[in-house]
Design a protein around this motif. Structure first.
Motif, mmCIF file in Angstrom:
data_model
loop_
_atom_site.group_PDB
_atom_site.id
_atom_site.type_symbol
_atom_site.label_atom_id
_atom_site.label_comp_id
_atom_site.label_asym_id
_atom_site.label_seq_id
_atom_site.Cartn_x
_atom_site.Cartn_y
_atom_site.Cartn_z
ATOM 1 N N GLY A 1 56.911 40.641 67.437
ATOM 2 C CA GLY A 1 56.440 39.739 68.231
ATOM 3 C C GLY A 1 55.484 40.103 68.909
ATOM 4 N N PRO A 2 54.825 39.106 69.868
ATOM 5 C CA PRO A 2 53.855 39.696 70.761
ATOM 6 C C PRO A 2 54.023 40.873 71.793
ATOM 7 N N LEU A 3 53.083 41.854 71.760
ATOM 8 C CA LEU A 3 53.228 43.032 72.606
ATOM 9 C C LEU A 3 54.310 44.125 71.967
ATOM 10 N N GLY A 4 54.766 43.846 70.858
ATOM 11 C CA GLY A 4 55.611 44.705 70.234
ATOM 12 C C GLY A 4 57.040 44.776 71.115
ATOM 13 N N GLU A 5 57.211 44.044 71.609
ATOM 14 C CA GLU A 5 58.635 43.843 72.668
ATOM 15 C C GLU A 5 59.801 43.578 71.707
ATOM 16 N N CYS A 6 59.618 42.707 70.750
ATOM 17 C CA CYS A 6 60.477 42.315 69.970
ATOM 18 C C CYS A 6 60.082 42.150 68.601
ATOM 19 N N ILE A 7 61.316 41.927 67.745
ATOM 20 C CA ILE A 7 60.851 41.451 66.540
ATOM 21 C C ILE A 7 61.459 40.220 66.249
ATOM 22 N N ILE A 8 60.556 39.167 65.361
ATOM 23 C CA ILE A 8 61.476 38.000 65.085
ATOM 24 C C ILE A 8 61.881 38.037 63.530
ATOM 25 N N ALA A 9 63.216 37.590 63.410
ATOM 26 C CA ALA A 9 63.664 37.994 62.058
ATOM 27 C C ALA A 9 64.123 36.500 61.519
ATOM 28 N N GLY A 10 63.963 36.395 60.200
ATOM 29 C CA GLY A 10 64.591 35.172 59.655
ATOM 30 C C GLY A 10 65.701 35.461 58.778
ATOM 31 N N GLU B 1 68.680 31.195 59.971
ATOM 32 C CA GLU B 1 68.804 31.455 61.553
ATOM 33 C C GLU B 1 67.577 32.140 61.679
ATOM 34 N N LEU B 2 67.010 31.853 62.800
ATOM 35 C CA LEU B 2 66.031 32.846 63.399
ATOM 36 C C LEU B 2 66.300 33.573 64.744
ATOM 37 N N ASN B 3 66.151 34.933 64.739
ATOM 38 C CA ASN B 3 66.530 35.957 65.802
ATOM 39 C C ASN B 3 65.370 36.500 66.330
ATOM 40 N N GLN B 4 65.497 36.686 67.499
ATOM 41 C CA GLN B 4 64.710 37.495 68.291
ATOM 42 C C GLN B 4 65.271 38.649 68.729
ATOM 43 N N TYR B 5 65.146 40.013 68.336
ATOM 44 C CA TYR B 5 65.599 41.262 68.639
ATOM 45 C C TYR B 5 64.763 42.126 69.573
ATOM 46 N N SER B 6 65.198 42.354 70.549
ATOM 47 C CA SER B 6 64.345 43.369 71.767
ATOM 48 C C SER B 6 64.323 44.650 70.880
ATOM 49 N N ALA B 7 63.171 45.232 70.972
ATOM 50 C CA ALA B 7 62.518 46.438 70.138
ATOM 51 C C ALA B 7 63.002 47.557 71.180
ATOM 52 N N LYS B 8 63.623 47.340 72.354
ATOM 53 C CA LYS B 8 63.962 48.431 73.260
ATOM 54 C C LYS B 8 65.456 48.599 73.240
ATOM 55 N N SER B 9 66.219 47.579 73.468
ATOM 56 C CA SER B 9 67.697 47.693 73.470
ATOM 57 C C SER B 9 68.330 47.203 72.072
ATOM 58 N N GLY B 10 67.618 46.406 71.259
ATOM 59 C CA GLY B 10 68.403 45.993 70.139
ATOM 60 C C GLY B 10 69.012 44.865 69.942
ATOM 61 N N GLU B 11 69.366 44.173 71.553
ATOM 62 C CA GLU B 11 70.061 43.076 71.591
ATOM 63 C C GLU B 11 69.209 41.785 70.973
ATOM 64 N N VAL B 12 70.197 40.667 70.909
ATOM 65 C CA VAL B 12 69.571 39.494 70.267
ATOM 66 C C VAL B 12 69.107 38.604 71.566
ATOM 67 N N LEU B 13 67.882 38.459 71.767
ATOM 68 C CA LEU B 13 67.306 37.763 72.972
ATOM 69 C C LEU B 13 67.149 36.243 72.712
ATOM 70 N N VAL B 14 66.818 35.688 71.773
ATOM 71 C CA VAL B 14 66.902 34.254 71.336
ATOM 72 C C VAL B 14 67.599 34.178 70.143
ATOM 73 N N ASN B 15 68.409 33.104 69.869
ATOM 74 C CA ASN B 15 69.109 32.639 68.383
ATOM 75 C C ASN B 15 68.672 31.273 68.157
ATOM 76 N N VAL B 16 68.005 30.753 67.088
ATOM 77 C CA VAL B 16 67.985 29.403 66.881
ATOM 78 C C VAL B 16 68.243 29.176 65.390
#
Length: 325
Positions: A155-164, A169-184
């Motif tokens: 994702g932007p600025l390398g702060e997260c990855i966007i995974a399909g 489902e689409l998930n946004q994972y934090s690249a620092k903590s690994g938690e799911v930030l957004v799920n749609v």
């Protein structure tokens, strides 16, 4: 538009990727060969030899120093772009499906398949720390229990990855903590491809549910839908026009049952805002598996199930084309 035909693979193309400047085009296929080409004339610059199985994914870093490939031979490899030398070999328990460099080129991520009793994981390595590579110990590993990742990007600025995911489902994972930030969940079937816009504010997903969709890359808010009547394998956003190109076709195994005309293997161009199709480009003798716009927007490439990569330079009328709303 007479395309430049690149013949460097004997098996179906799995992914094609331009570097940031767009002077090089990397292609990988269901054979062990990783090719790099000059995008301007289709001349083959070289190959990266080392994989022993189908190569699923490829990425080049910001200044095109390194190339990253992930393969079904249960490895992710880092190459010196210029010399073709293998710099690192990261072994995994199952096939590597997606891989990518972050914005700075220092961190890499790759996801592995759920197969042979192994979980699907996303692994993060910091290339500045040689011990991580030597010990094959990522600084973070995120398990995906529900459904495997089929496509992922930084994702932007390398702060997260966007995974399909396979489930749509689409998930946004934090690249620092690994938690799911957004799920749609906007797609009803597997997401085949994710590609960001030039400024990383939006991304487009291509899915087996016959649609491609546009999302906001920070909130994962769904914005547009591009509908077709067959599975979409890949979609890319033009860097300087409100255009999106879709490539797809029936499942490869169903293709023999229809004539090529009905098989519909064109690349299709849609207007980003109006969701209207305005053009098609024929050419492949099988489904299109990967499409990519050149970073200057003056050409695009497509790689197909037929093993060919076609580079299309747009005709002048493409640039004069006005959409009538």
């Amino acid at each position: 538009m007479k395309p430049i035909l690149l013949q460097g693979h004997e098996r179906p193309i799995t992914q094609i990727k331009y570097n940031r400047e767009g002077d090089l085009l990397f292609t990988v296929a269901k054979d062990p060969i990783v090719n790099v080409w000059y995008s301007v004339n289709g001349e083959r610059l070289g190959t990266y030899m080392g994989h022993t199985g189908a190569v699923w994914c490829v990425d080049a870093d910001w200044d095109t120093k390194h190339v990253l490939t992930g393969s079904a031979d249960n490895s992710c490899r880092l190459w010196d772009c210029e010399t073709g030398k293998q710099l690192a070999l990261l072994k995994t328990n199952s096939a590597v499906r997606t891989c990518g460099f972050d914005f700075g080129g220092n961190t890499i991520m790759f996801s592995t398949d759920k197969q042979m009793g192994y979980q699907c994981f996303v692994s993060f390595f910091d290339l500045r720390d040689p011990s991580q590579i030597d010990n094959n110990e990522p600084y973070m590993k995120i398990p995906c229990n529900d459904s495997k990742i089929t496509s992922a990007v930084w994702g932007p600025l390398g702060e997260c990855i966007i995974a399909g995911h396979e489930s749509g489902e689409l998930n946004q994972y934090s690249a620092k903590s690994g938690e799911v930030l957004v799920n749609v969940k906007e797609h009803s079937r597997q997401i085949n491809d994710i590609q960001l816009s030039r400024d990383m504010t939006m991304f487009v997903t291509a899915s087996k549910d016959n649609t491609a969709k546009l999302f906001d890359s920070t909130t994962l808010e769904h914005q547009k839908t591009f509908r077709t009547e067959r599975p979409v394998n890949s979609a890319a956003l033009s860097p300087n026009y409100d255009h999106v190109v879709l490539g797809g076709g029936q499942e490869a195994m169903d293709v023999t049952t229809t004539s090529t005309r009905i098989g519909k293997f064109e690349a299709r161009f849609f207007h980003l805002a109006f969701e209207e199709e305005f053009g098609r480009v024929k050419g492949h003798f099988g489904p299109i598996n990967s499409v990519a716009f050149h970073p200057d927007g003056k050409s695009y490439s497509s790689g197909g199930e037929d093993g060919y990569v076609r580079i299309h330079y747009f005709d002048p009328q493409y640039f004069e084309f006005e959409f009538e709303a």
